[in-house]
Design a protein around this motif. Structure first.
Motif, short mmCIF file in Angstrom:
data_model
loop_
_atom_site.label_atom_id
_atom_site.label_comp_id
_atom_site.label_asym_id
_atom_site.label_seq_id
_atom_site.Cartn_x
_atom_site.Cartn_y
_atom_site.Cartn_z
N ASP A 165 27.00 52.83 38.15
CA ASP A 165 27.25 51.53 38.82
C ASP A 165 25.95 51.14 39.50
O ASP A 165 25.18 52.01 39.94
CB ASP A 165 28.34 51.72 39.89
CG ASP A 165 29.70 52.01 39.26
OD1 ASP A 165 30.09 51.28 38.35
OD2 ASP A 165 30.34 52.98 39.69
N HIS A 176 35.14 43.05 34.19
CA HIS A 176 36.04 43.94 33.47
C HIS A 176 36.85 43.05 32.54
O HIS A 176 37.50 42.12 33.01
CB HIS A 176 36.96 44.68 34.45
CG HIS A 176 36.19 45.30 35.61
ND1 HIS A 176 35.81 44.60 36.73
CD2 HIS A 176 35.71 46.55 35.79
CE1 HIS A 176 35.16 45.40 37.57
NE2 HIS A 176 35.08 46.59 37.02
N ASP A 232 37.30 51.19 31.57
CA ASP A 232 37.09 51.40 32.99
C ASP A 232 37.51 52.84 33.28
O ASP A 232 38.23 53.47 32.49
CB ASP A 232 37.87 50.40 33.84
CG ASP A 232 37.30 50.33 35.26
OD1 ASP A 232 36.54 51.25 35.65
OD2 ASP A 232 37.61 49.37 36.00
N GLU A 275 36.90 47.50 46.83
CA GLU A 275 37.70 47.82 45.64
C GLU A 275 38.91 48.65 46.06
O GLU A 275 38.86 49.38 47.04
CB GLU A 275 36.81 48.65 44.69
CG GLU A 275 37.51 49.10 43.45
CD GLU A 275 36.58 49.93 42.55
OE1 GLU A 275 35.36 49.73 42.64
OE2 GLU A 275 37.09 50.76 41.79
C1 BGC Z 1 35.54 50.36 38.65
C2 BGC Z 1 34.37 50.03 37.75
C3 BGC Z 1 33.31 51.08 37.89
C4 BGC Z 1 33.92 52.43 37.59
C5 BGC Z 1 32.92 53.57 37.72
C6 BGC Z 1 36.03 51.77 38.50
O1 BGC Z 1 36.92 52.11 39.50
O2 BGC Z 1 36.60 49.45 38.41
O3 BGC Z 1 33.86 48.76 38.06
O4 BGC Z 1 32.23 50.79 37.05
O5 BGC Z 1 34.97 52.69 38.51
O6 BGC Z 1 32.59 53.77 39.05
#
Ligand code: BGC
Length: 834
Positions: free
Chosen positions: A53, A155, A233, A588
């Motif tokens: 990321d 996504h 994902d 998130e």
């Molecule tokens: C997220 C992604 C991220 C992946 C790896 C997921 O929880 O939705 O955006 O790239 O984790 O960290």
């Protein structure tokens, strides 16, 4: 960017490599070997491919501060620049970081849309508008990939909120899906060909995305001709057969996934055709070839052709200033005149003049949003640091906190010296590691000191803490497990934390939980220990250790904090209040419950503004917040999550060394209740996009109330006049504009189109007008400048569900040049034929 798939030499090489792989190796290649990488296959000269990321920095394969990353402003900020070239520079810097960290694939950009301001990852996406999203995303992907690193569109698709994110089934009608949510994917793929696309957690219209053949194969491959890799994902791939048949190429993370051995077995049992596996493997080999990871394949971007290195720090600072949105500036209070800040304050004879800088975030800047978008900055320039460095010598500058951000437990870093000790059942030490911020995020396979996961019994996070201030210090824990927390010999917490939260990543992405307070004396070190007696966490295929210690220093009573702030504001020439959201607000993993600022920050601003008419409010948030005091303060500057150079950029803008150039990439509502589309809670597992395509400004146009600030809005330090507009039959629009103010400046020419006569317009329901093009421009005082903007065909098309195709809606259209979505200046007409 060359299309390598068209190069026969490449195709040959890939076919030869494929032919040398047996089924087991092929299936292994489609599965993560650990959290971030695919396995190497030495037999064909294939190196391991590493992903990370994203999107504001390159975190790397660790998840701890000992691997810091240059941290850029968050995506809403980048989009606020309305400048695809700036986004391209951001992409180049991130690629530079990726090379430095041995990362080949950047898991970014996030190009989902701002459907609701409650979306927890709103800060991580660009805009409510598909065109602006597509243009910024194209710039970003281009910058990353022209530097030889792969970008990942994520996504795919309609991943616009976090509630029940693994299972939610978003019901979106086909036209809306095409015109809004798929549109940025389609445009970026056509314009910049990102080498990966990430398949989302959610379902769309009944099928989970990792198995969604109509979208992943029908649309992405067959219609759009996409040749990149579709990666799941993290933990989104749930079923071997349905996922591979549904168009998924790679299941992440490893080491245990639904691909790998399970996929090989499915082929052997005749449940999956080997040629389906081969197709996915070809794509990985193509990706590896593009990246220079496959022997004998020349990378898409040879080292010698990579763009020249960029100064990341300077760029982070520039992107921040270019993203700040000046929402209000009464009596031209900004930029501040540094010469008057040194003089004593007239209002209060005892006053000292200068600046009263108020707010928790003024000293503890919130520079990025929470969740997988978190990276560890190399260093942070807070607003206090930035102003201190920039103000002329001797200018009084005081900082007071003003408000307690009630949930503000932070990682245990300032004043802590901690290490983790891993032990087996007999108490024998298996490994040790220093922990700069009290956070542990280890995968089972890579424990410190090579410790054996199976033998691991306890992990103790232990060390000393030297308090900066005396009083009750609050301590908390992060993650799941059985914990015993002691501070200075006293037990603060002894219990088990296993919430029923269905989100398996909560332990990694979730906020800390307060556990209790201990009275400490400033400067006197104390022993701290957090013992996890069942430290192992297993989520599906993921095994690891993820927990941590959090802390908050004594802050004082709310009333007292506000009184201190009022007193400081009264004594100062200018009050600057930095208000902010926290990690438990924007992250998130969950959606927001409301748009109000946490704690008593609204009251703080109102009280300070009443005490000092020269009050500037700096809004440090990644997404809209309510600002009930917005008409009562002199100036409002929105700085988003501004990245590690945020404080320096803030000083540049406040003192006039730089202009705040941002324009809102999303509508800013006055209140949540007035926001036309905000529902993010599924019912019976289903979230219906009932508003169809009417989100953001498209919805506000039909709404009874007006937002606080419209899409596209932003002031600057100079004035602009649009002087002339004309359009030709090739849909090229020319706008002449003049900088009528006294300083050089930048603005964004925005073009909105809509039916000239909505009453007689043909075709299905459409908004009154929509964004069809834009261009950032710069000019000196008095200077006239011309911009030419090509309007895409798509601006005049709709998706026709009956024929399954794009259809031109002919007729007369008005093209408005505008400062924002509700302030047109000049207009002209275009006649579109079918
Ligand atoms: C997220 C992604 C991220 C992946 C790896 C997921 O929880 O939705 O955006 O790239 O984790 O960290």
């Amino acid at each position: 960017m060359p299309h390598l798939t068209d190069d026969p030499a490449y195709t040959d090489l890939i076919e030869r490599a494929l032919a040398r792989l047996d089924l087991g190796a092929k299936a292994r290649l489609l599965a993560g070997q650990d959290l971030w990488s695919l396995p190497a296959l030495p037999e064909i000269g294939l190196a391991s491919l590493v992903m990370s990321d994203g999107p504001v920095g390159v975190r790397g394969s660790g998840w701890t501060p000992d691997d810091p990353a240059l941290t850029l402003p968050s995506p809403t900020a980048l989009a606020a620049s309305w400048d695809p070239e700036l986004a391209r520079r951001a992409g180049r810097i991130l690629a530079q970081e990726a090379h430095r960290k041995g990362v080949h694939v950047l898991l970014a950009p996030t190009i989902n849309l701002h459907r609701s301001p409650l979306g927890g990852r709103h800060f991580e996406a660009y805009s409510e508008d598909p065109l602006l999203t597509a243009r910024i995303g194209t710039g970003y992907v281009t910058g990353v990939q022209e530097s030889g690193v792969a970008a990942t569109l994520k996504h795919f698709v309609a991943n616009d909120a976090e509630t029940e994110r693994f299972t939610v089934d978003n019901h979106v009608d086909e036209r809306t899906l095409r015109e809004l949510y798929l549109a940025p994917f389609e445009e970026i793929i056509a314009a910049a060909n990102p080498w990966l696309t990430m398949s989302a957690y959610n379902a769309v219209n009944g099928s989970t995305m990792t198995e969604h053949r109509p979208l992943q194969v029908g649309v992405l491959r067959d219609e759009w001709g996409y040749d990149g890799v579709v990666v799941s994902d993290w933990l989104a791939a749930r079923d071997t057969i349905r996922a591979i048949d549904g168009g998924l190429d790679v299941a992440m993370p490893g080491p245990h996934t639904v691909f790998g051995p399970a996929l090989a077995a499915a082929v052997r049992e005749g449940k999956v055709a080997e040629k389906t596996v081969d197709t996915a493997v070809r794509r990985i080999l193509l990706l590896a070839a593009r990246l220079g990871l496959l022997a004998d394949a020349a990378p898409a971007v040879p080292d010698a052709l990579r763009p020249a290195p960029v100064d990341g720090t300077a760029c982070a600072r520039e992107i921040a200033t270019r993203s700040f949105v000046l929402l209000r500036n009464e009596r031209q209070l900004l930029p501040l005149d540094p010469s008057r800040l040194g003089s004593p304050r007239a209002l209060d004879p005892a006053g000292i003049g200068g600046i009263a800088l108020i707010g928790h975030a003024a000293r503890h800047a919130r520079i990025l949003g929470g969740g997988s978008a978190t990276v560890f900055p190399r260093s942070v320039v807070s607003p206090l640091d930035g102003l201190r460095a920039a103000l002329p010598e001797g200018t009084p500058l005081t900082w007071v906190r003003g408000a307690d951000l009630s949930d503000g437990l932070s990682p245990a870093s300032d004043g802590f010296t901690l290490r983790a000790v891993l032990r087996d059942a007999s108490g024998t030490v298996l490994g040790e590691q220093p922990l700069p911020d009290g956070r542990i995020r280890w995968m089972a396979e890579t424990l410190p000191g090579g410790a054996d996961f199976d033998a691991l019994e306890t992990v103790e996070l232990v060390g000393t803490f030297v308090p900066r201030t005396g009083g009750p210090h609050e301590f908390g824990t992060r993650g799941l497990g059985t914990f015993r927390l002691t501070v200075d010999g006293a037990t603060v917490y002894d219990g088990v934390h296993r919430p029923t939260d269905a989100d398996p990543l909560a332990a990694i992405t979730g906020p800390p939980v307060p556990r209790g307070a201990v009275d400490l004396t400033a400067g006197e070190p104390v022993e701290v220990s957090l013992l996890a007696s069942d430290p192992k966490t297993t989520y599906g295929s993921l095994r690891g250790v993820t927990f941590g210690l959090a802390h908050r220093e004594p802050i004082g009573e709310d009333d007292q904090l506000i009184e201190e702030a009022v007193a400081a504001a009264l004594a100062a020439d200018t009050a600057i209040v930095v208000v902010a959201t926290t990690e438990t607000v924007e992250s998130e993993g969950f959606d927001r419950a409301g748009l109000r600022l946490p704690g008593r920050q609204d009251e703080l601003v109102a009280r300070v503004a009443a005490a000092n008419s020269r009050t500037v409010v700096v809004v440090n948030a990644g997404a809209p917040v309510e600002m009930p005091w917005r008409d009562d303060v002199a100036a409002i500057l929105l700085t988003w999550f501004p990245g590690e150079q945020g404080g320096a950029a803030l000083a540049d803008v406040l003192l006039g060394d730089a202009e705040p150039c941002g324009r809102l990439p999303t509508t800013w509502p006055a209140t949540l209740d007035e926001t036309p589309v905000h529902q993010v809670t599924p019912h019976g597992g289903v979230l219906r996009y009932e508003e169809e395509g009417f989100i953001g400004y498209r919805a506000w146009q039909r709404h009874s109330s007006a937002p606080a600030y419209p899409f596209g809005f932003g002031l600057g330090y100079t004035d602009w006049q649009h002087e002339h507009i004309e359009a030709d039959d090739a849909r090229t629009v020319r706008v002449q504009l003049r900088n009528t103010g006294a300083r050089p400046g930048r603005t964004v020419v925005q073009l909105y189109v809509g039916p000239a006569d909505p009453a007689t317009a043909s075709g299905p329901p459409r908004p009154d007008r929509w964004l069809a093009g834009f261009a950032p421009v710069a000019a000196d005082p008095g200077q006239t400048t011309d911009v030419e903007i090509a309007l895409p065909e798509r601006a005049f098309q709709v998706w026709d569900t009956a024929s399954g195709a794009w259809t031109m809606i002919p007729g007369r259209y008005t093209v408005h040049a505008a400062h924002d979505a509700v302030t047109p200046t000049l207009s002209t007409e275009l006649h579109i034929t079918g």
